[in-house]
Every structure is written in structure tokens, then in C-alpha cells.
Design a protein around this motif. Structure first.
Motif, mmCIF file in Angstrom:
data_model
loop_
_atom_site.group_PDB
_atom_site.id
_atom_site.type_symbol
_atom_site.label_atom_id
_atom_site.label_comp_id
_atom_site.label_asym_id
_atom_site.label_seq_id
_atom_site.Cartn_x
_atom_site.Cartn_y
_atom_site.Cartn_z
ATOM 1 N N LEU A 41 0.810 -1.219 0.000
ATOM 2 C CA LEU A 41 0.000 0.000 0.000
ATOM 3 C C LEU A 41 0.841 1.266 0.000
ATOM 4 O O LEU A 41 0.289 2.365 -0.112
ATOM 5 C CB LEU A 41 -0.917 0.000 1.235
ATOM 6 C CG LEU A 41 -1.960 -1.125 1.281
ATOM 7 C CD1 LEU A 41 -2.743 -1.071 2.583
ATOM 8 C CD2 LEU A 41 -2.893 -1.027 0.089
ATOM 9 N N ASN A 42 2.161 1.140 0.123
ATOM 10 C CA ASN A 42 3.039 2.298 0.032
ATOM 11 C C ASN A 42 3.379 2.644 -1.409
ATOM 12 O O ASN A 42 4.034 3.656 -1.665
ATOM 13 C CB ASN A 42 4.327 2.043 0.820
ATOM 14 C CG ASN A 42 5.105 3.308 1.101
ATOM 15 O OD1 ASN A 42 4.529 4.326 1.473
ATOM 16 N ND2 ASN A 42 6.417 3.258 0.930
ATOM 17 N N GLN A 43 2.925 1.804 -2.338
ATOM 18 C CA GLN A 43 3.170 2.045 -3.753
ATOM 19 C C GLN A 43 2.105 2.989 -4.323
ATOM 20 O O GLN A 43 1.046 3.195 -3.732
ATOM 21 C CB GLN A 43 3.162 0.720 -4.526
ATOM 22 C CG GLN A 43 4.095 -0.336 -3.977
ATOM 23 C CD GLN A 43 5.544 0.098 -3.991
ATOM 24 O OE1 GLN A 43 6.007 0.702 -4.961
ATOM 25 N NE2 GLN A 43 6.267 -0.200 -2.918
ATOM 26 N N ARG A 44 2.387 3.543 -5.477
ATOM 27 C CA ARG A 44 1.436 4.424 -6.147
ATOM 28 C C ARG A 44 0.500 3.582 -7.006
ATOM 29 O O ARG A 44 0.811 3.230 -8.147
ATOM 30 C CB ARG A 44 2.179 5.441 -7.013
ATOM 31 C CG ARG A 44 3.011 6.436 -6.208
ATOM 32 C CD ARG A 44 3.679 7.459 -7.116
ATOM 33 N NE ARG A 44 4.445 8.430 -6.332
ATOM 34 C CZ ARG A 44 5.148 9.431 -6.873
ATOM 35 N NH1 ARG A 44 5.170 9.569 -8.205
ATOM 36 N NH2 ARG A 44 5.816 10.265 -6.101
ATOM 37 N N ILE A 45 -0.619 3.209 -6.418
ATOM 38 C CA ILE A 45 -1.615 2.425 -7.129
ATOM 39 C C ILE A 45 -2.958 3.130 -7.009
ATOM 40 O O ILE A 45 -3.177 3.963 -6.131
ATOM 41 C CB ILE A 45 -1.721 0.991 -6.555
ATOM 42 C CG1 ILE A 45 -2.013 1.030 -5.039
ATOM 43 C CG2 ILE A 45 -0.450 0.205 -6.827
ATOM 44 C CD1 ILE A 45 -2.149 -0.329 -4.407
ATOM 45 N N ARG A 46 -3.864 2.789 -7.902
ATOM 46 C CA ARG A 46 -5.175 3.433 -7.902
ATOM 47 C C ARG A 46 -5.971 3.013 -6.661
ATOM 48 O O ARG A 46 -5.890 1.869 -6.210
ATOM 49 C CB ARG A 46 -5.951 3.053 -9.163
ATOM 50 C CG ARG A 46 -5.347 3.607 -10.459
ATOM 51 C CD ARG A 46 -6.260 3.296 -11.634
ATOM 52 N NE ARG A 46 -7.567 3.955 -11.474
ATOM 53 C CZ ARG A 46 -8.592 3.768 -12.307
ATOM 54 N NH1 ARG A 46 -8.476 2.933 -13.346
ATOM 55 N NH2 ARG A 46 -9.731 4.413 -12.093
ATOM 56 N N PHE A 47 -6.737 3.956 -6.159
ATOM 57 C CA PHE A 47 -7.607 3.734 -4.997
ATOM 58 C C PHE A 47 -6.829 3.269 -3.763
ATOM 59 O O PHE A 47 -7.362 2.528 -2.937
ATOM 60 C CB PHE A 47 -8.704 2.717 -5.328
ATOM 61 C CG PHE A 47 -9.483 3.037 -6.568
ATOM 62 C CD1 PHE A 47 -10.262 4.183 -6.631
ATOM 63 C CD2 PHE A 47 -9.428 2.210 -7.674
ATOM 64 C CE1 PHE A 47 -10.990 4.481 -7.780
ATOM 65 C CE2 PHE A 47 -10.146 2.491 -8.815
ATOM 66 C CZ PHE A 47 -10.939 3.642 -8.878
ATOM 67 N N VAL A 48 -5.579 3.691 -3.634
ATOM 68 C CA VAL A 48 -4.776 3.233 -2.499
ATOM 69 C C VAL A 48 -5.386 3.727 -1.180
ATOM 70 O O VAL A 48 -5.339 3.020 -0.157
ATOM 71 C CB VAL A 48 -3.311 3.700 -2.658
ATOM 72 C CG1 VAL A 48 -3.203 5.214 -2.586
ATOM 73 C CG2 VAL A 48 -2.430 3.053 -1.600
ATOM 74 N N GLY A 49 -5.972 4.919 -1.177
ATOM 75 C CA GLY A 49 -6.607 5.419 0.044
ATOM 76 C C GLY A 49 -7.769 4.548 0.475
ATOM 77 O O GLY A 49 -7.962 4.295 1.675
ATOM 78 N N LEU A 50 -8.549 4.065 -0.499
ATOM 79 C CA LEU A 50 -9.664 3.175 -0.191
ATOM 80 C C LEU A 50 -9.165 1.859 0.384
ATOM 81 O O LEU A 50 -9.724 1.341 1.365
ATOM 82 C CB LEU A 50 -10.483 2.929 -1.459
ATOM 83 C CG LEU A 50 -11.625 1.908 -1.338
ATOM 84 C CD1 LEU A 50 -12.658 2.397 -0.333
ATOM 85 C CD2 LEU A 50 -12.265 1.659 -2.704
#
Length: 316
Positions: free
Chosen positions: A113-122
Motif C-alpha cells: 500500500l506504500n506504492q502508487r496504485i489506484r484507490f490506495v486510500g480506499l
């Protein structure tokens, strides 16, 4: 040589000094007036019960009739009690499974989750939400899901062609199921703490390691994990203390069964004090747990201090 004359104190200076002392006394009284309720609460709900329970552990007390002083007999009885030994064994096994698995899963999820992926906040929110659900609610929820006759879990296994499982009613599975439930709810805390710690890892060190030709695994092993060591020691201490004190989930789901396979120390203490009405015996078991927690805290604190010392020497 004649003695020096005594300096004269002006009335204004003396009055100012008295006024300053009065103001300080007034401020101290005001401060104590504000903190005294909290002090009384701490004394009434923490210090006095600790002292009372310590005295109770040396007595035979059923909470109804007058107590009788028995000295160390309660502690000697604990040493020979097979039920207490089973509770200790279950607690140690639960802790040995939950703590490393929770920390490892939390670290793995934090790295992802420390990576830049879509919807990471969700995703971060979804992984943390189970942690804020009370243990009582978790127990009720999973009691329905894992019911051997009408639960959704066995329904899914039936459709997959797998024989139904006993889950919380099977002595060989119940403790492992409790560990799995706790992992579902407790891993979110480790994930959030590791995510915060990953933000503090120096990017210059990561870039320097990559420039030297280090691969992702080498960067993780030689840069990221050493930087996370203090956080890992804190989580190890926190999770161990929480695991040794587990009670709510056991009380709601299994009541220490089946056949005592999920009776942990805190449930054993509650059972002795409020079910068997042997409060002195339960207090003795509680102090055995307190000593165990103290030993764990001291050992992990020493480990944390040893971890800091080499890094300090390296910095100098």
C-alpha cells in the motif's frame, strides 16, 4: 576588619516577594484543584485495586464470606493445577501464532500500500476498518459465519466439495480459528503503523542503494527493514501484551471450550473469580500474568535499547 553592614531591604521589594509567593501558592492550589479529580480516579480505579488484589491473592475469598489468610497456598495450587497449565499453554500458543503473523502481514500490506496504485486510500481504509470493530461484535459476527450447521463458511465449503468443518466447536481447530479472526481485525494496526514508518525512511539511502546496483529485495533487506527496526520492536511489545490479555473474543465465541482448548489465562482468571467464586485463587493467577507481562516488557525494552546502541555508535 569590621563586618560588612547588612543590606537594607526596601519595603516595596519585601512586599513584592510576598506577593510573588502568594501568587505561586495560588497557582499551585489552582493546578491541584484541576488535576485532583484525575488523581482520585487513578488512585481509585488503578492503584488501590492493584494493592487490594495483591492482598487478595494471599487469601481464600469467595466474595461472600469473610476472607481467610492462606499465604502462598494459592500460588502453590496454581503450580499443580492442570487447568491453569492448559490455559498457559493455550495463551502461549495463541501469542506465538498471532504476533509474528500479524506483524509479517502488516509489513507486507504496508509495503504494497506504500506504492502508487489506484484507490490506495480506499484500500488503506478497508484494511484498517476491522481494527475499530469491537471484539464483541467480531465474536458475534464470526459465530454466525462459522456456525457448523447454518454458517456461511460451511455453505461455501459444501459448494466447493469440501467436507464441513467444526471451526469453533472442534477442539483441534478452535484456537486456530480465533487466531485467524484476530489477524483479520488486528493486522490493520500494524499496517497503518508500518505505513507511517515507511514515510520516514530516508529517500537518499534508497536512491544510494539503487545507484550501487541493489535490487528491490536487497534494498528491502539492507535499508528498509533496518530503518523499521524500532517500529518492529514496538509492535512486537504491543501485540504481545494484547495477545496475552485476550478475553473478549474467547468469552463471546467459545467460552473457553470446546474441552478447554481455548481457555486462555484471562478467561481462566475470570472463571475462577466470578464463576467458581474463588477470588483469591483468581487474583493469584492474575499476578502470575502480571509478572509475565512485566518480564516480556523488560526483555523487549532491553532488545530495543540494544538495537539503538549500535546505530548510535555508528552515527558517532
Amino acid at each position: 576588619m569590621p563586618p560588612l553592614p547588612t543590606p537594607l531591604t526596601l519595603p516595596r521589594e519585601r512586599a513584592a516577594s510576598r506577593a510573588l509567593r502568594r501568587r505561586r501558592r495560588s497557582e499551585s492550589a489552582t493546578a491541584w484543584a484541576f488535576i485532583s479529580p484525575a488523581v482520585l480516579v487513578i488512585l481509585g480505579l488503578s492503584v488501590l485495586p492493584v494493592i487490594w488484589s495483591l492482598l487478595l491473592s494471599f487469601q481464600a475469598n469467595d466474595l461472600v464470606t469473610p476472607s481467610r489468610w492462606v499465604g502462598l497456598d494459592n500460588y502453590r495450587a496454581l503450580r499443580q493445577d492442570p487447568d491453569f497449565h492448559q490455559a498457559v499453554k493455550n495463551t502461549v500458543l495463541y501469542t506465538a501464532l498471532y504476533v509474528p503473523l500479524g506483524i509479517a502481514l502488516g509489513l507486507a500490506l504496508a509495503l504494497v500500500l506504500n506504492q502508487r496504485i489506484r484507490f490506495v486510500g480506499l484500500y488503506r481504509t478497508l484494511f484498517f476498518v476491522p481494527f475499530v470493530i469491537s471484539a464483541t461484535a467480531q465474536g458475534v459476527l464470526f459465530s454466525f459465519i462459522l456456525d457448523p450447521e447454518f454458517g456461511a463458511a460451511n455453505s461455501v465449503l459444501h459448494h466447493l466439495g469440501i467436507a464441513p468443518q467444526g471451526f469453533l466447536t472442534d477442539p483441534s481447530q478452535a484456537l486456530l480459528v480465533l487466531v485467524a479472526i484476530t489477524l483479520w481485525s488486528g493486522t490493520g494496526l500494524c499496517t497503518v503503523i508500518y505505513l507511517a514508518a515507511l514515510q520516514d525512511v530516508q529517500q537518499s539511502l534508497l536512491e544510494a542503494a539503487r545507484l550501487d546496483g541493489a535490487g528491490p529485495f536487497q534494498v528491502l533487506r539492507h535499508v528498509t527493514l533496518p530503518s523499521l527496526a524500532p517500529v518492529s520492536v514496538f509492535l512486537l511489545l504491543w501485540q504481545t501484551i494484547q495477545a496475552l490479555q485476550v478475553f473478549d473474543l474467547v468469552y463471546v465465541t467459545t467460552k473457553g471450550g470446546p474441552l478447554g482448548s481455548t481457555t486462555v489465562i484471562v478467561y481462566f482468571i475470570w472463571e475462577q473469580a466470578f464463576k467458581e467464586f474463588t477470588a483469591g485463587y483468581g487474583a493469584a493467577a492474575a499476578y502470575v500474568l502480571a509478572v509475565a507481562l512485566l518480564v516480556v516488557s523488560v526483555l523487549l525494552r532491553a532488545l530495543r535499547g540494544r538495537e539503538r546502541t549500535p546505530r548510535t555508535k555508528a552515527a558517532t
